[in-house]
Design an enzyme around this catalytic site. Structure first.
Site, PDB file in Angstrom:
ATOM      1  N   GLU A 239      42.218   3.577  40.946  1.00 28.90           N
ATOM      2  CA  GLU A 239      43.096   3.612  42.338  1.00 28.90           C
ATOM      3  C   GLU A 239      43.448   4.966  42.494  1.00 28.90           C
ATOM      4  O   GLU A 239      44.108   4.760  40.713  1.00 28.90           O
ATOM      5  CB  GLU A 239      43.380   3.013  43.285  1.00 28.90           C
ATOM      6  CG  GLU A 239      44.419   3.569  44.537  1.00 28.90           C
ATOM      7  CD  GLU A 239      44.716   3.364  46.112  1.00 28.90           C
ATOM      8  OE1 GLU A 239      44.861   2.107  45.507  1.00 28.90           O
ATOM      9  OE2 GLU A 239      44.316   3.373  46.933  1.00 28.90           O
ATOM     10  N   CYS A 430      44.096   1.847  49.652  1.00 27.02           N
ATOM     11  CA  CYS A 430      43.874   2.282  50.872  1.00 27.02           C
ATOM     12  C   CYS A 430      43.383   4.349  50.845  1.00 27.02           C
ATOM     13  O   CYS A 430      42.799   4.643  51.747  1.00 27.02           O
ATOM     14  CB  CYS A 430      45.296   2.652  51.179  1.00 27.02           C
ATOM     15  SG  CYS A 430      46.551   1.169  51.378  1.00 27.02           S
ATOM     16  N   ASN A 561      38.926  -1.672  52.480  1.00 27.81           N
ATOM     17  CA  ASN A 561      39.856  -2.896  51.959  1.00 27.81           C
ATOM     18  C   ASN A 561      40.924  -3.191  53.034  1.00 27.81           C
ATOM     19  O   ASN A 561      41.648  -2.351  54.210  1.00 27.81           O
ATOM     20  CB  ASN A 561      40.427  -1.257  51.729  1.00 27.81           C
ATOM     21  CG  ASN A 561      41.612  -1.835  50.156  1.00 27.81           C
ATOM     22  OD1 ASN A 561      41.901  -2.054  49.992  1.00 27.81           O
ATOM     23  ND2 ASN A 561      42.639  -1.014  50.738  1.00 27.81           N
ATOM     24  N   GLU A 562      41.310  -4.544  53.070  1.00 31.05           N
ATOM     25  CA  GLU A 562      42.605  -4.280  54.205  1.00 31.05           C
ATOM     26  C   GLU A 562      43.174  -3.935  55.268  1.00 31.05           C
ATOM     27  O   GLU A 562      43.442  -3.629  55.373  1.00 31.05           O
ATOM     28  CB  GLU A 562      44.280  -3.793  52.876  1.00 31.05           C
ATOM     29  CG  GLU A 562      44.119  -4.615  51.370  1.00 31.05           C
ATOM     30  CD  GLU A 562      45.952  -3.823  50.986  1.00 31.05           C
ATOM     31  OE1 GLU A 562      46.624  -3.390  51.881  1.00 31.05           O
ATOM     32  OE2 GLU A 562      45.793  -4.673  49.910  1.00 31.05           O
TER      33      GLU A 562
HETATM   34  O1  AHR Z   1      47.294  -1.198  44.942  1.00 27.71           O
HETATM   35  C1  AHR Z   1      48.292  -0.081  45.396  1.00 27.71           C
HETATM   36  C2  AHR Z   1      47.749  -0.243  47.097  1.00 27.71           C
HETATM   37  O2  AHR Z   1      48.299  -1.930  47.627  1.00 27.71           O
HETATM   38  C3  AHR Z   1      46.568  -0.341  47.492  1.00 27.71           C
HETATM   39  O3  AHR Z   1      45.960   0.391  48.044  1.00 27.71           O
HETATM   40  C4  AHR Z   1      45.712  -0.942  48.439  1.00 27.71           C
HETATM   41  O4  AHR Z   1      44.200  -1.634  49.022  1.00 27.71           O
HETATM   42  C5  AHR Z   1      47.359  -2.088  48.569  1.00 27.71           C
HETATM   43  O5  AHR Z   1      47.901  -2.185  50.265  1.00 27.71           O
END
Ligand code: AHR
Length: 836
Positions: A239, A430, A561-562
């Site tokens: 990321e 994120c 994602n989440e």
């Molecule tokens: O790994 C850091 C963050 O943790 C990522 O962006 C997100 O998916 C999670 O909340």
């Protein structure tokens, strides 16, 4: 009904409960009426709306019971958004993720909910000016009618009250059945017990009476039963967080090369950030190099200096490719001198450039510093007064990973490659779904000529050049033999997004439905770009033009994602999946089940949705960042998963202690858990530690797997553990049973003998392609482990690697170990992998 009416309720058979929010940050609580008055039981749920800090507030919760006994909750989220929160629960304990229906009035204050005889619900709320409005909700509490004015009496807003811990609270009174109350109390008891065991830490072992004081003997019995497991268990999650991409893995040495920094990237930043000059730097946007990259600097007889990313680290004798686009404005010709200077302003490399075009044209040169300097700067001197625009100022080491142009920083990429990851998830968590709808990551903004890529702000508080874009990610995957796993938004931005200009935050209502077809097409185009035939597909032709005519052979795609697994998400996710399934049935879709493990709302609804729609996805992405104690006490997490449901991708996890840095303790907790993951490799298909990279002085998050500066790469114990599990992986799991015999302390009784099984791990796998077997052993005890292996002969001289150390140590040295005799002796806090 008021609480005081319950004053004599001791005789009542049905338990009385009071549901309320102690304050706007505390979430929804439940209290029970006991002989000594109202007694708090615990928190049932909390607000999931909007950003951390500013939002996540719950005002005036109102609950009602549906005819079937299920619960509906509404609450006010703030006083500026045209939404309220709506949630559903069967038992008060597990809540469906919140929905935030959008109304026409700018505020939805004090919403109250009432059930209707036909199973629907009416919700009334007020505006700031005191107007009353109402909407109705379907039985499932997922659809909300357009709101209208209401004449309802003020009585609708009468709340019950109760005095709890000496404070008078407003809320809602209900009668539960004893069984219902039992469900609630059981839940809180389970939570408390879980919290307690999750607090165990290795660094506190000396004070832990349950830790053995003598060496522990154990027998590992190999049963001979085998099963196939995933051959992709260990991968990586890249990321762009903590300067992982720009200023990190992406080898570009010039910061703000495109003069596109804006305050949205980071407060106080602008087009000249990272540049310096004695005179104000002129930045304009007339006749730009690209409409996606409109700003550029204009130089006459001026000098500008770029500071790089905390300086530019250069090595004596290495070659660096300098380039910039120039547009001569007031004359046909211009001359520049380009230098690298050291910390004392001494010139350590120099070249000159002559430009001769009124149109934008790229000019290049090579700079070879005569001295090594960790903090050099780049100087561009414009000679004479003639004005010229400069843009996309770039300095790249010629030596990048695999010597790729526009490539990756060699030392960092090599460290990552040494993990032998089986896949790479990118470009983020994120960061992928972004801060608000406008910041959703569009893969097609990240391919093509660098000057045409569309930069954007990064949710982690800085700027994305997109120089490291989808082509570069796919190429890196190919270069290191990892499957690409791109993750793109499920039509919703990050659930923690702030309010947009209409006051709509969180998921922001998702991409409007009329724009979803275009968004879905964009996702389909990505698959076409990766796998299509350049002879027939324009997207595949783009890939070929970039230098890769052969398909990238994409097999997986992550969607979401989440996310909050609310209605807005589910509708869009399903649309996306159906379109991908129809056009590319072989592509394996990976969905999301939110940011936490069971029993969180998103996890529960995410898995329910997945099981209700088995045709949509191949696997789902689980995330949990937890304490070492949690990992040590949830070793059976996947043992009971449904083997016929979707596969699991544990896409983000890390163990942490109070130091928030990987150390021996966190690595051993992860190793224990990874032995369990191997045992469950038939249901868990992939895992990736997160986050992977963090640049010194730019951490958004800790712990991370690899820390780095411009000149150093520092892998952590977490890295070594990932590497050992990845390098020594198999596709077949051989069942073993590990039994420890703890020596009893003199005078201790049998029931005082501590159970240490959660501190020991073993996993035996073999690789059907090579025939090799790998036995991994973890001893997370403060005592040596004397292990006898039954049912397996480990040959003399078998290769063994491992490490040991004190729990708090942040570095490890992986050693080759000579095995002697038939008994294995593992030192305290140690890991071993034996290959034979
Ligand atoms: O790994 C850091 C963050 O943790 C990522 O962006 C997100 O998916 C999670 O909340």
């Amino acid at each position: 009904m008021a609480a005081s009416l319950f004053a004599g309720a001791q005789e009542a058979v049905s338990p009385q409960v009071f549901i309320y929010a102690p304050n706007e940050r505390a979430g929804l609580h439940i209290a029970q009426l006991a002989d000594n008055g109202w007694q708090e039981i615990g928190q049932l749920c909390s607000s999931d709306y909007g950003t951390w800090g500013q939002e996540k507030r719950m005002y005036h919760p109102s609950l009602c019971r549906a005819q079937d006994g299920t619960w509906r909750l509404v609450f006010q989220i703030n006083d500026k958004s045209p939404m309220f929160a709506a949630a559903y629960s069967k038992d008060l304990v597990t809540w469906r993720p919140q929905d935030y229906p959008i109304m026409t009035s700018r505020q939805c204050l004090n919403p109250v909910v009432f059930p209707n005889p036909d199973g629907s619900f009416d919700i009334y709320f007020k505006t700031k000016g005191g107007d009353k409005r109402w909407t109705s909700a379907t039985t499932d509490f997922r659809r909300f009618a357009p709101d209208r004015a209401s004449q309802i009496s003020e009585d609708a807003w009468l709340r019950d009250t109760a005095t709890i811990a000496g404070k008078l609270m407003e809320g809602c009174l209900f009668e539960l059945t004893p069984a219902e109350l039992q469900t609630v109390t059981n839940h809180f008891q389970r939570q408390a017990a879980d919290r307690k065991i999750s607090q165990e830490r290795m660094y506190e072992d000396a004070r832990n009476p349950n830790m053995p004081h003598l060496p522990v003997s154990a027998t590992l019995t190999v049963t001979g039963q085998e099963k196939s497991i995933s051959d992709k268990l260990i991968g990586i999650f890249f990321e762009d967080i903590s300067y992982a991409a720009d200023g990190g893995l992406y080898a570009e040495l010039i910061q703000n090369r495109d003069f596109e920094y804006i305050p949205k990237d980071h407060r106080g930043w602008n087009a000249t950030t990272a540049w310096d000059s004695r005179k104000p730097i002129v930045v304009v946007a007339v006749d730009p190099l690209s409409e996606n990259n409109p700003h550029y600097a204009v130089l006459g007889n001026d000098t500008i200096i770029n500071e790089g990313w905390d300086g530019i680290a250069v090595k004596a004798g290495d070659r660096y490719d300098f380039s910039m686009f120039v547009r001569n404005i007031t004359s046909d010709k211009k001359q520049f001198i380009v230098q690298l200077i050291d910390e004392d302003n001494r010139v350590i490399a120099k070249t000159d450039l002559k430009t001769q075009n009124k149109d934008w044209q790229q000019y290049s040169a090579v700079l070879t510093p005569r001295e090594t300097c960790p903090r050099a700067r780049l100087v561009i001197i414009g000679l004479k007064d003639a004005k010229a625009g400069i843009d996309m100022v770039s300095l790249f080491p010629q030596e990048t990973f695999m010597n790729r142009k526009n490539g990756l920083r060699k030392d960092l990429a090599e460290t990552i490659a040494a993990l032998h990851p089986k896949f790479i998830r990118f470009p983020g968590g994120c960061m992928s779904h972004g801060q608000g709808l406008e910041n959703i990551y569009h893969w097609n903004h990240t391919v093509g000529p660098l000057q045409d890529r569309k930069p954007d702000f990064n949710i982690w508080g800085y700027h994305q050049t997109r120089g490291l874009g989808f082509f570069e990610y796919f190429q890196f995957c190919e270069d290191i033999g990892a499957e690409p796993l791109p993750v793109l938004a499920a039509g919703v931005p990050c659930q923690n997004s702030s309010n947009n200009r209409d006051g709509i935050g969180g998921q922001q209502g998702g991409i409007p439905m009329d724009q979803m077809p275009a968004y879905i097409q964009e996702l389909l185009d990505m698959i076409e770009w990766a796998n299509g035939d350049p002879a027939t597909s324009k997207w595949a032709r783009m890939r070929a033009d970039a230098g890769h005519p052969a398909p990238f052979n994409l097999k997986y795609i992550g969607i979401g994602n989440e996310d909050i697994i609310g209605t807005v998400y589910e509708e869009r996710y399903e649309m996306i999946c159906r379109a991908i399934r129809a056009k590319y049935p072989d592509i394996r879709i990976c969905g999301t089940v939110g940011p936490f493990h069971t029993p969180s709302a998103d996890y529960t609804e995410g898995w329910d949705f997945t099981k209700r729609h088995p045709d949509l996805q191949y696997m789902v992405d689980e995330h949990y960042y937890e304490s070492t104690g949690w990992f040590m006490h949830h070793r059976d997490y996947y043992d009971h998963y449904d083997r016929n449901a979707a596969k699991v991708y544990l896409g983000e996890y890390a163990a942490s202690t109070q130091t928030k840095r990987p150390n021996m303790e966190t690595a051993l907790a992860e190793a224990l858990y990874l032995t369990d993951i191997e045992r469950n490799g038939d249901v868990v298909e992939m895992t990736s530690y997160a986050p992977m990279l963090a640049k010194d002085d730019h951490h958004n998050w800790d712990p991370d797997m690899i820390y780095f500066s411009n000149t150093e790469v520092r892998p952590t114990p977490a890295y070594e553990m990932q590497r050992l599990f990845s390098v020594y992986s198999g596709d077949c799991y051989v069942k073993t049973v590990l039994k420890a015999q703890v020596e009893r302390e003199p005078g201790a009784s049998a029931d005082q003998t501590p159970d240490v099984s959660h501190r020991l791990g073993a996993s035996l796998v073999h690789d059907s392609k090579t025939g090799k077997k790998y036995l991994k052993l973890v001893n997370a005890l403060p005592q040596p482990l004397i292990l006898t292996v039954d049912g397996l002969t480990i040959p003399e001289g078998a290769r063994c690697e491992g490490f040991e150390g004190r729990p708090e140590e942040q570095t490890v040295e992986v050693k080759s170990i000579v095995l002697e005799g038939k008994t294995l002796r593992l030192p305290p806090y140690s890991f071993r992998v034996i290959e034979f």
